[in-house]
Motif scaffolding. Structure first.
Motif, PDB file in Angstrom:
ATOM      1  N   THR A 148      13.419  33.865  45.755  1.00  0.00           N
ATOM      2  CA  THR A 148      12.403  33.025  46.380  1.00  0.00           C
ATOM      3  C   THR A 148      11.144  33.843  46.659  1.00  0.00           C
ATOM      4  O   THR A 148      10.799  34.126  47.816  1.00  0.00           O
ATOM      5  CB  THR A 148      12.939  32.386  47.682  1.00  0.00           C
ATOM      6  OG1 THR A 148      14.203  31.797  47.405  1.00  0.00           O
ATOM      7  CG2 THR A 148      12.007  31.311  48.196  1.00  0.00           C
ATOM      8  N   GLU A 175      12.797  28.729  35.549  1.00  0.00           N
ATOM      9  CA  GLU A 175      12.707  28.773  37.002  1.00  0.00           C
ATOM     10  C   GLU A 175      11.290  29.160  37.431  1.00  0.00           C
ATOM     11  O   GLU A 175      10.612  29.928  36.750  1.00  0.00           O
ATOM     12  CB  GLU A 175      13.701  29.782  37.571  1.00  0.00           C
ATOM     13  CG  GLU A 175      15.158  29.398  37.393  1.00  0.00           C
ATOM     14  CD  GLU A 175      15.729  29.859  36.078  1.00  0.00           C
ATOM     15  OE1 GLU A 175      14.929  30.218  35.182  1.00  0.00           O
ATOM     16  OE2 GLU A 175      16.964  29.870  35.928  1.00  0.00           O
ATOM     17  N   ASP A 189      15.494  28.702  44.599  1.00  0.00           N
ATOM     18  CA  ASP A 189      15.878  29.735  43.641  1.00  0.00           C
ATOM     19  C   ASP A 189      16.562  30.892  44.346  1.00  0.00           C
ATOM     20  O   ASP A 189      16.367  31.127  45.548  1.00  0.00           O
ATOM     21  CB  ASP A 189      14.648  30.269  42.894  1.00  0.00           C
ATOM     22  CG  ASP A 189      14.206  29.326  41.786  1.00  0.00           C
ATOM     23  OD1 ASP A 189      15.019  28.489  41.365  1.00  0.00           O
ATOM     24  OD2 ASP A 189      13.039  29.433  41.356  1.00  0.00           O
ATOM     25  N   ARG A 193       7.191  21.184  39.177  1.00  0.00           N
ATOM     26  CA  ARG A 193       8.497  21.716  39.573  1.00  0.00           C
ATOM     27  C   ARG A 193       8.402  23.147  40.105  1.00  0.00           C
ATOM     28  O   ARG A 193       9.352  23.927  39.986  1.00  0.00           O
ATOM     29  CB  ARG A 193       9.482  21.654  38.413  1.00  0.00           C
ATOM     30  CG  ARG A 193       9.723  20.233  37.907  1.00  0.00           C
ATOM     31  CD  ARG A 193      10.723  20.212  36.774  1.00  0.00           C
ATOM     32  NE  ARG A 193      10.874  18.874  36.222  1.00  0.00           N
ATOM     33  CZ  ARG A 193      11.606  18.567  35.158  1.00  0.00           C
ATOM     34  NH1 ARG A 193      12.260  19.538  34.532  1.00  0.00           N
ATOM     35  NH2 ARG A 193      11.683  17.330  34.714  1.00  0.00           N
ATOM     36  N   GLY A 249      10.515  23.953  43.444  1.00  0.00           N
ATOM     37  CA  GLY A 249      11.899  24.394  43.340  1.00  0.00           C
ATOM     38  C   GLY A 249      12.081  25.869  43.638  1.00  0.00           C
ATOM     39  O   GLY A 249      13.213  26.357  43.723  1.00  0.00           O
ATOM     40  N   LEU A 250      10.969  26.579  43.825  1.00  0.00           N
ATOM     41  CA  LEU A 250      11.029  27.997  44.157  1.00  0.00           C
ATOM     42  C   LEU A 250      11.865  28.246  45.415  1.00  0.00           C
ATOM     43  O   LEU A 250      12.594  29.247  45.494  1.00  0.00           O
ATOM     44  CB  LEU A 250       9.601  28.527  44.364  1.00  0.00           C
ATOM     45  CG  LEU A 250       9.454  29.981  44.762  1.00  0.00           C
ATOM     46  CD1 LEU A 250       9.803  30.886  43.600  1.00  0.00           C
ATOM     47  CD2 LEU A 250       8.040  30.265  45.249  1.00  0.00           C
TER      48      LEU A 250
END
Length: 411
Positions: A382, A35, A379, A372, A375-376
């Motif tokens: 964040t 992530e 999550d 990517r 994509g934070l």
């Protein structure tokens, strides 16, 4: 003619299917798997260098660099009390011969301290010819691998010429490529043969349905014969005896053997490098503009040095956004993750000594999407993080580890 056309079209179709199913060459090592908040707010790499790009079999390459353990360590990630520094490679193409953390030899896992600064050095010896993509990386317990900057290495020579000899405690010289190989193979064959014989002993007779019928007929006592009991007893007694006897013989033959180590290296951080005190940085607000692929940080900076300073770079998860007026873009492979004109400042004038100023810093590029990192905003955590590099007009460089909650913007 129709049959020939059908055969031709069938062959083309099968060829296309085979091409689509054929695996591509692996050119990455999971850099984007974790992530974004873990990649941005755990191990923050910088100044990673490789001593050479081309070498021959048996030659060595040295990887050096620094990293900062972020103070804003993610709450959902286990603390770095058990980490392991290694090199990600496509198989056993290199042999790691030396490893150091803060100048201290390190062979075991290590405990790192959030907020600490560290440098590292690893020496690799080329084992196989080819072109390989390598990364330093940290294995974090219960989290995964945080990968550092990568580099392509070209190795020439003959794999059969590789030599990996080490001196043991008693002074003898052994070849690690072949030492104990025959003994290991022999023991594997022995246990495989013994296990196969045990299985064959039981499966030689009818199974499942015949045995099921015998159970329902009340003939379960005849399923296990006296010979079965004798064979089972022989296995039960023989296997421990074999293991104990082999262990006794090995202990007698190698009296000075050292067991595998389970210790944890305790390595103190270096004197502060990041957030050393002269320059203070605080992010007041961070927004990610989704259409523009831009991170916008409203930042308060205080210049406690004796010279004017300016922001030169923002680095996060191996992506570098550069101010071209201060930092020259890297050449070669490093350029792929560096945005030469990716950093804009408002206002852009230097910050005078003793001055505190609020600056709007924008780091913009499609790399947010390609790596990517965007994509934070999806999550559970964040928050962004990274290293901000500031430069004085005297050539001094100041580093600050920054983090903040991110607000997504869709217009």
């Amino acid at each position: 003619m129709k049959r020939q056309r059908k055969t031709l079209f069938g062959a083309i179709f099968l060829g296309l299917c085979a091409g689509s199913l054929a695996p591509d060459a692996a050119l990455a090592h999971g850099e984007k798997a974790l992530e974004p908040f873990i990649r941005m707010r755990t191990i923050q790499w910088y100044d990673v260098e490789w001593s050479k790009r081309k070498l021959n079999v048996n030659e060595e390459v040295v990887i050096t660099g620094k990293f900062h353990v972020a103070e804003d360590w993610p709450r959902g990630v286990a603390k770095p009390d058990a980490t392991y520094l290694n090199v990600s490679a496509p198989g056993p193409v290199m042999v790691r011969t030396e490893r150091y953390l803060n100048g201290q030899p390190s062979v075991s896992s290590a405990a790192l301290k959030p907020g600490g600064d560290y440098d590292f050095k690893m020496v690799l010896k080329a084992r196989m010819p080819g072109r390989f993509h390598l990364h330093p990386f940290f294995n974090l317990h219960d989290a995964g691998s945080v990968v550092g900057p990568g580099q392509w290495l070209e190795v020439d020579g003959d794999a059969s010429a590789f030599s990996n000899q080490v001196k043991t405690l008693d002074g003898s010289l052994i070849d690690m490529e072949t030492y104990g190989l025959a003994n290991g193979v022999a023991w594997h064959f022995f246990w495989i043969a013994l296990g196969s014989a045990w299985l064959l002993w039981w499966v030689r007779r009818p199974l499942f349905i015949p045995r099921y019928k015998m159970l329902h007929a009340g003939q379960e006592a005849s399923l296990i014969t006296p010979m079965d009991r004798h064979v089972g007893a022989a296995i039960l007694i023989g296997v421990p005896l074999i293991v104990l006897a082999a262990n006794f013989m090995t202990d007698r033959q190698y009296r000075n053997a050292i067991p595998l180590q389970a210790a944890m290296d305790q390595i103190d951080p270096l004197p502060p490098i990041v957030d050393a005190g002269k320059v203070q940085v605080k992010i007041q607000r961070a927004e990610y503009n989704v259409p523009a692929r831009a991170m916008i940080m409203t930042t308060q900076l205080h210049n406690g040095s004796e010279h004017p300073i300016r922001v030169g770079e923002f680095a996060t998860a191996n992506v570098r956004f550069l101010n071209p007026a201060l930092v020259q873009p890297p050449q070669g492979e490093g350029a792929a993750l560096a945005v030469a004109e990716g950093l804009t400042l408002d206002p852009s004038a230097p910050i005078a000594p003793g001055e505190t100023r609020t600056i709007r810093i924008t780091a913009a590029d499609s790399l947010w999407s390609r790596e990517r990192l965007d994509g934070l905003i999806r999550d559970a955590d964040t928050r962004m993080g990274g290293l901000l590099f500031l430069y004085g007009d005297d050539g001094q460089r100041y580093l600050s580890s920054v983090s903040a909650a991110v607000i997504p913007k869709f217009d």
